[in-house]
Design a protein around this motif. Structure first.
Motif, short mmCIF file in Angstrom:
data_model
loop_
_atom_site.label_atom_id
_atom_site.label_comp_id
_atom_site.label_asym_id
_atom_site.label_seq_id
_atom_site.Cartn_x
_atom_site.Cartn_y
_atom_site.Cartn_z
N LEU A 21 0.83 -1.20 0.00
CA LEU A 21 0.00 0.00 0.00
C LEU A 21 0.86 1.25 0.00
CD1 LEU A 21 -2.77 -1.11 2.54
CD2 LEU A 21 -3.07 -0.73 0.07
N LYS A 22 2.00 1.17 0.68
CA LYS A 22 2.93 2.29 0.72
C LYS A 22 3.60 2.48 -0.64
CE LYS A 22 5.85 1.81 4.10
NZ LYS A 22 6.69 1.88 5.33
N ARG A 23 3.92 1.36 -1.30
CA ARG A 23 4.50 1.43 -2.64
C ARG A 23 3.56 2.15 -3.61
NH1 ARG A 23 3.87 -0.47 -7.36
NH2 ARG A 23 2.23 -1.92 -6.77
N ILE A 24 2.29 1.79 -3.53
CA ILE A 24 1.29 2.42 -4.38
C ILE A 24 1.15 3.90 -4.01
CG2 ILE A 24 -1.19 2.42 -4.92
CD1 ILE A 24 -1.06 -0.69 -4.39
N GLY A 25 1.38 4.20 -2.74
CA GLY A 25 1.34 5.58 -2.28
C GLY A 25 0.07 5.95 -1.57
N ILE A 26 -0.85 5.02 -1.48
CA ILE A 26 -2.17 5.34 -0.93
C ILE A 26 -2.17 5.44 0.60
CG2 ILE A 26 -3.17 3.02 -0.66
CD1 ILE A 26 -5.62 4.25 -2.32
N ILE A 27 -1.14 4.94 1.23
CA ILE A 27 -0.96 5.19 2.67
C ILE A 27 0.44 5.75 2.88
CG2 ILE A 27 -2.50 3.28 3.30
CD1 ILE A 27 -0.02 1.79 4.35
N GLN A 28 0.58 6.42 4.00
CA GLN A 28 1.89 6.96 4.34
C GLN A 28 2.19 6.61 5.79
OE1 GLN A 28 0.10 11.44 5.12
NE2 GLN A 28 1.53 11.05 3.46
N GLY A 29 3.48 6.51 6.11
CA GLY A 29 3.83 6.13 7.46
C GLY A 29 4.95 6.98 8.01
N GLU A 30 4.76 7.37 9.24
CA GLU A 30 5.80 8.10 9.96
C GLU A 30 6.56 7.07 10.77
OE1 GLU A 30 7.19 11.84 12.03
OE2 GLU A 30 7.03 10.96 10.03
N ILE A 31 7.78 6.79 10.38
CA ILE A 31 8.57 5.80 11.11
C ILE A 31 9.10 6.42 12.39
CG2 ILE A 31 10.59 4.31 11.05
CD1 ILE A 31 10.24 4.23 7.98
N ASN A 32 8.74 5.78 13.49
CA ASN A 32 9.06 6.30 14.81
C ASN A 32 9.27 5.11 15.73
OD1 ASN A 32 9.45 8.12 16.81
ND2 ASN A 32 7.35 8.86 16.87
N PRO A 33 10.34 4.36 15.46
CA PRO A 33 10.53 3.07 16.11
C PRO A 33 10.44 3.17 17.63
CG PRO A 33 12.18 3.44 14.44
CD PRO A 33 11.48 4.73 14.64
N PRO A 34 9.91 2.11 18.26
CA PRO A 34 9.46 0.88 17.61
C PRO A 34 8.05 0.95 17.04
CG PRO A 34 9.19 0.69 19.96
CD PRO A 34 9.74 2.06 19.71
N ARG A 35 7.50 2.15 16.97
CA ARG A 35 6.16 2.27 16.41
C ARG A 35 6.18 2.99 15.09
NH1 ARG A 35 2.15 1.17 19.89
NH2 ARG A 35 2.79 0.66 22.00
N VAL A 36 5.14 2.75 14.33
CA VAL A 36 4.96 3.47 13.08
C VAL A 36 3.51 3.90 13.00
CG1 VAL A 36 4.95 3.31 10.57
CG2 VAL A 36 6.75 2.20 11.87
#
Lengths: 109, 109
Positions: free
Chosen positions: B64-79
């Motif tokens: 889904l991220k590759r397609i671009g339809i979702i985005q994620g804020e990487i904030n380890p250990p959570r996203v």
DNA sequence: AATATATATCGCAATATTACGATACATATT
DNA sequence: AATATGTATCGTAATATTGCGATATATATT
């Protein structure tokens, strides 16, 4: 093991996924666009415009027919394919409802 | 040979097909519905509600991220994952335009 | 620094999809 | 009846997807 676990999802989710497959390959998108613009078509016309073998086009048509989004009157040696209006409307509703249900509130920058 | 011939289709057709893939698996439909209803989410929450292994859910999120339809804020250990509003709007336009372009004139009974 | 927590990635196995040549099939035409 | 035409199906090869256990990674907590 590579088998989609359809049993753990709702019927609606599985149906949307199936309708989604109709649009998930560029050849099928192209076929649907052609059927929309010409109102009616036969496989041969499509083969001429898609740089794909006749067998491949026929296979995509079969998949679209399985989903139900197109219908064909078999009249050998020709077949008249067209959009199935009720299933098209079902897709319009399903995607419309889903795509309209998102209200833009992002938490991630 | 089994390789999708993207080069013989228009950029628009290929993009619609890619956006279609986001909806072409029930797990991804379920994930998108969850992100819509909760506004924000992390992978763990999703794993709890989907009867799929964490690795599998992560893989669907990656697609889904590759397609671009979702985005994620990487904030380890959570996203924190959420819908990407601009791509969602792109999908809404693309599917809306296509689905609305069909005017019900059937030739096949 | 050791541990706990949450997510990503790797490696693998099973299944599905994509594509196409060859062939079968069903009707029209001769 | 033989041939031509248009589409479906078969068989096969290549690639993609799905799923998961194991492991890696990155931070928070102790």
């Amino acid at each position: 093991m590579g088998v989609t676990k359809t049993e753990i999802f709702t019927a609606e989710q599985n149906r949307i996924a199936d309708l989604g497959k109709a649009f998930a390959h560029p050849a099928r998108v192209a076929i649907l666009q052609m059927l929309i613009s010409r109102k009616a078509c036969v496989c041969g016309d499509l083969v001429g415009e898609l740089s794909l073998a006749q067998a491949t086009v026929s296979q995509h048509l079969k998949e679209l027919k399985r989903i139900g989004i197109i219908q064909g009157e078999i009249n050998p040696p020709r077949v008249c394919y067209c959009i199935n209006p009720s299933v098209w409307e079902e897709a319009r509703q399903a995607f419309g409802t889903m795509l309209d249900s998102f209200i833009s509130i992002t938490c991630c920058p």
